[in-house]
Design an enzyme around this catalytic site. Sequence first.
Site, short mmCIF file in Angstrom:
data_model
loop_
_atom_site.label_atom_id
_atom_site.label_comp_id
_atom_site.label_asym_id
_atom_site.label_seq_id
_atom_site.Cartn_x
_atom_site.Cartn_y
_atom_site.Cartn_z
N ASP A 116 2.69 0.59 6.18
CA ASP A 116 2.24 -0.80 6.38
C ASP A 116 3.02 -1.53 7.47
OD1 ASP A 116 0.46 -0.36 4.30
OD2 ASP A 116 1.87 -1.08 2.79
N LYS A 171 0.41 -0.34 11.95
CA LYS A 171 -0.11 0.73 12.81
C LYS A 171 -1.53 0.42 13.29
CE LYS A 171 0.76 3.56 9.39
NZ LYS A 171 1.55 2.71 8.49
N GLY A 200 -4.21 1.99 4.44
CA GLY A 200 -5.01 0.79 4.68
C GLY A 200 -4.52 0.21 5.99
N HIS A 201 -5.30 0.36 7.04
CA HIS A 201 -4.88 -0.09 8.37
C HIS A 201 -5.68 -1.33 8.76
CE1 HIS A 201 -3.18 4.15 9.48
NE2 HIS A 201 -2.65 3.62 8.39
N GLN A 257 0.80 6.16 6.57
CA GLN A 257 2.04 6.01 5.78
C GLN A 257 3.22 5.81 6.75
OE1 GLN A 257 -0.19 8.92 4.65
NE2 GLN A 257 -1.14 7.13 3.77
P1 GDP Z 1 -0.64 -0.37 8.60
O1 GDP Z 1 -0.94 0.32 7.33
O2 GDP Z 1 0.60 0.13 9.25
O3 GDP Z 1 -1.81 -0.41 9.55
O4 GDP Z 1 -0.33 -1.89 8.20
P2 GDP Z 1 -1.18 -2.80 7.16
O5 GDP Z 1 -2.45 -3.17 7.80
O6 GDP Z 1 -1.25 -2.15 5.82
O7 GDP Z 1 -0.19 -4.01 6.98
C1 GDP Z 1 0.20 -4.81 8.03
C2 GDP Z 1 -0.21 -6.26 7.70
O8 GDP Z 1 0.48 -7.14 8.56
C3 GDP Z 1 -1.68 -6.53 7.93
O9 GDP Z 1 -2.11 -7.51 7.02
C4 GDP Z 1 -1.72 -7.06 9.35
O10 GDP Z 1 -2.84 -7.91 9.61
C5 GDP Z 1 -0.44 -7.84 9.39
N1 GDP Z 1 0.22 -7.92 10.70
C6 GDP Z 1 0.30 -6.96 11.67
N2 GDP Z 1 1.11 -7.38 12.67
C7 GDP Z 1 1.54 -8.63 12.33
C8 GDP Z 1 2.44 -9.56 12.94
O11 GDP Z 1 3.00 -9.33 14.00
N3 GDP Z 1 2.66 -10.73 12.27
C9 GDP Z 1 2.06 -11.00 11.07
N4 GDP Z 1 2.36 -12.17 10.49
N5 GDP Z 1 1.23 -10.14 10.47
C10 GDP Z 1 0.98 -8.96 11.09
P1 IMO Z 2 -0.48 3.03 5.37
O1 IMO Z 2 -1.08 4.10 6.25
C1 IMO Z 2 2.31 2.05 2.16
C2 IMO Z 2 2.80 5.00 -1.03
C3 IMO Z 2 2.30 4.64 -2.42
C4 IMO Z 2 3.25 5.43 -3.25
C5 IMO Z 2 3.46 6.71 -2.46
C6 IMO Z 2 2.57 7.87 -2.88
O2 IMO Z 2 -1.37 1.89 5.08
O3 IMO Z 2 0.87 2.64 5.90
P2 IMO Z 2 -0.03 8.41 -2.67
O4 IMO Z 2 -1.24 7.56 -2.94
O5 IMO Z 2 0.07 8.88 -1.26
O6 IMO Z 2 0.14 9.49 -3.68
O7 IMO Z 2 1.22 7.42 -2.92
O8 IMO Z 2 3.17 6.37 -1.11
N1 IMO Z 2 1.79 4.90 0.04
C7 IMO Z 2 1.78 3.93 0.97
N2 IMO Z 2 2.56 2.83 1.10
N3 IMO Z 2 1.37 2.32 3.08
C8 IMO Z 2 0.58 3.41 2.98
O9 IMO Z 2 -0.28 3.79 3.95
C9 IMO Z 2 0.75 4.26 1.85
N4 IMO Z 2 0.15 5.40 1.44
C10 IMO Z 2 0.81 5.78 0.34
O10 IMO Z 2 2.39 3.26 -2.64
O11 IMO Z 2 4.49 4.78 -3.33
MG MG Z 3 -1.32 -0.12 5.31
#
Ligand code: GDP
Ligand code: IMO
Ligand code: MG
Length: 426
Positions: free
Chosen positions: A13, A16, A40-41, A222
């Site tokens: 998270d 990416k 979840g991207h 991840q």
């Molecule tokens: P990913 O899994 O690495 O793609 O990241 P996620 O989408 O799960 O989580 C990142 C969260 O931070 C999302 O809700 C984005 O919209 C938000 N986000 C990304 N970059 C920024 C930033 O620079 N500032 C803020 N406030 N939010 C951001």
């Molecule tokens: P993105 O790509 C954050 C965590 C779960 C759990 C562990 C194992 O959005 O960054 P799994 O479902 O793979 O068996 O879970 O890994 N986990 C993540 N945490 N971002 C993710 O993906 C994750 N995918 C799995 O919360 O601790």
């Molecule tokens: Mg994510």
Amino acid sequence: MKVDVLLGLQWGDEGKGKIVDVLTPKYDVIARFQGGPNAGHTLEFDGIKHVLHTIPSGIFRSNVMNVVGNGVVIDPVILKKEIDALVKLNVDVNKRMVISKKAHLILPTHRLLDAASEASKGKEKIGSTLKGIGPTYMDKTGRNGLRIGDIFETNFKDKYNALVEKHKQILKFHEFDYNLSELEPAFFEGIDLIKTLTVIDSEHYLNNAIKNNKTILAEGAQGTLLDVDFGSYPFVTSSNTTTAGTCTGLGVAPNKIGDVFGIFKAYCTRVGSGPFPTELEDETGDLLRKAGHEFGSTTGRPRRCGWIDLPALKYAIMINGVTKLIMMKADVLDAFDTIKICTHYKIDGEIIDYMPYDIVSKKVEPIYVEMKGWKTDLTKLASINQLPTELNQYIEYLEQELNVPISMVSVGPDRTQTLMRDKVLA
Ligand code: GDP
Ligand code: IMO
Ligand code: MG
């Protein structure tokens, strides 16, 4: 051209999805190499937020091919939902995406097995997203799995039934209640949809693209600290989330890897169970969660929050061969008077500056340096030249400690809220 890689350096998270979307105009191909719908991207532009789970984050840009690589595990039910949502937005998914024949399928029983396994672990549970990731990779390495290529065979249903029978035996052992007939129709609807998509030998496709000087960005899911080999085992996911995973997950040779973009938050989060040395279980942690909207993109669970952790980041940079760093969510620290940076761990009375073997059973005490906060709203900044002095000091301190340049600073969730320090990426 070589294949650039973008991956997370923390516990996932990091942002990416946003940065892949920002960089996509520079690439011909975006390729996901591992993980599945546990990811979840999030992408934000034109006032709309999109969350992708299986589909690469280049899908919203035209003239780019998105590849779901062999290292990815696919749940047809979730993929269909993602595609249906994109088609509603007039995104021509079939034209912009191809799927590897060698990617493995997540069956409904894999999800049940995930739930049964977590339930049996009780307090020791991993905190899995319950998407069936672990059981599907177990079947892959156990040589029992079903692949996308199998769905075109006339005996697919027989293979499916044979694997489901195995799973039923394990579910019986767990004394786990379920109703499979409720889950199967959506699975087979998803399979029918995948049959209409472009399913290919993606390793050939990508190596031809390399030969033809196409630019390729590999998108990780991840984060490094969730890698099955190098993460905080057993509190990890079941794939190699690191640069090496690009090679096995796409069929790209190590000498074809170019830049490795390592992405990290200006602080740190983790969702699910497992060690987190700099975690703040106090008001400061709550402030980070609130300011950063730190709730899971896949499960909605509150993310655990804490300060940035340099021993962990150094480790991630080493394992991945990171050449450029990208710092995310700097704006979340806007209101803090002081910001802490963990430089060392104290374990068993010893002070160390590296990631040791065991941070699961050992008590790890983080040692911090403190820096002055910038107390400025970063979200409206239009240029890197406008960064407040204290933020520049924070960035320069991290660069010096980590020994890799920080090429981008993200100051908000929108595509436009991205400041470039590296002209090549601008
Ligand atoms: P990913 O899994 O690495 O793609 O990241 P996620 O989408 O799960 O989580 C990142 C969260 O931070 C999302 O809700 C984005 O919209 C938000 N986000 C990304 N970059 C920024 C930033 O620079 N500032 C803020 N406030 N939010 C951001
Ligand atoms: P993105 O790509 C954050 C965590 C779960 C759990 C562990 C194992 O959005 O960054 P799994 O479902 O793979 O068996 O879970 O890994 N986990 C993540 N945490 N971002 C993710 O993906 C994750 N995918 C799995 O919360 O601790
Ligand atoms: Mg994510």
